[in-house]
Design a protein around this motif. Sequence first.
Motif, PDB file in Angstrom:
ATOM      1  N   ASN A 280       0.421  43.823  27.971  1.00  0.00           N
ATOM      2  CA  ASN A 280      -0.181  44.711  28.968  1.00  0.00           C
ATOM      3  C   ASN A 280       0.692  45.952  29.188  1.00  0.00           C
TER       4      ASN A 280
ATOM      5  N   ASN B 236       3.068  40.198  29.748  1.00  0.00           N
ATOM      6  CA  ASN B 236       3.623  41.498  30.127  1.00  0.00           C
ATOM      7  C   ASN B 236       3.797  42.408  28.917  1.00  0.00           C
TER       8      ASN B 236
ATOM      9  N   LYS C 248       4.194  34.327  30.749  1.00  0.00           N
ATOM     10  CA  LYS C 248       4.221  35.521  31.597  1.00  0.00           C
ATOM     11  C   LYS C 248       4.827  36.696  30.828  1.00  0.00           C
TER      12      LYS C 248
END
Length: 283
Positions: free
Chosen positions: A283, A280, A276
């Motif tokens: 992105n 992140n 995750k």
Amino acid sequence: MIDLHVHTNCSDGTLTPTELVKRAAVKGVTTLAITDHDTIAGNEEALKEGVRLGVEVIPGVEVSIKIGEVGVHLLGYGLDFTTPRGLAAFNRLAVAREERLVRMVSRLNELGAPITSNEVKQLAGGEVIGRLHIAKVMMRRGFVPNLQSAFTQYLGKRGLAYVDRERLTPIGAIEVIKEMGGVAVMAHPGVLERELGEFPEDVVRELKDMGIGGIEAYYSRHSPEQTEAFSELAAKLGLFTTGGSDFHAPNPDGIELGRGYGDMRVPEECLVELKKAISNTRN
């Protein structure tokens, strides 16, 4: 099983990246992160073998930094090892290792050791050159009786021929890792706790302010109490936890992939949170 801290012969491990991934498959490790010291050289080979054998390989690195006079290691995960700045940074560290070798051999020559840089390179046989290779040449030449003597008298941090390694700055290392699409994690805080003689919360807080995302709470040499304490610290500071064996070489009585000394287990949740965080970052 999950193991997010392993080494190949691209740094100070003994197995090639291909051999390491094969061993992981045999030992039941399904996700592996390659974290060689200050080099990203083994990732591409490991990824290819991982695809062939069905082992998930996360490209990574273990970077040496200093905070004040305190030596700390950072783990970088999810790296795009083709980015120009990342390549430049790690190429510079490779050059620095070569320069360090020359300086240490020169000091040993001044102390009467009849060895050359070329001998050390030949012994390394293409592996990343380290102090262990120098020590082996010293033994071969009869300058020291064993490896322990080589490090105690000459190559250890208080040794007569020791030369400190070149390091990225803490912020520089974290920035390079992020620029490569990865996330930075503090490695084995329990090792630092033993060196400092106190719980290293202040160092972790300082690294968090610089941009790390997690702490390696699960580690072969962490006691259950340390694992719990570092997990609680991570939760308090809003960091995720990771874990790994720090595997370097096959040894019946030593650290094994995925298991450490036998009872280490990295929870699946660590991998979920790590992925995750990598997502992140990108992105």
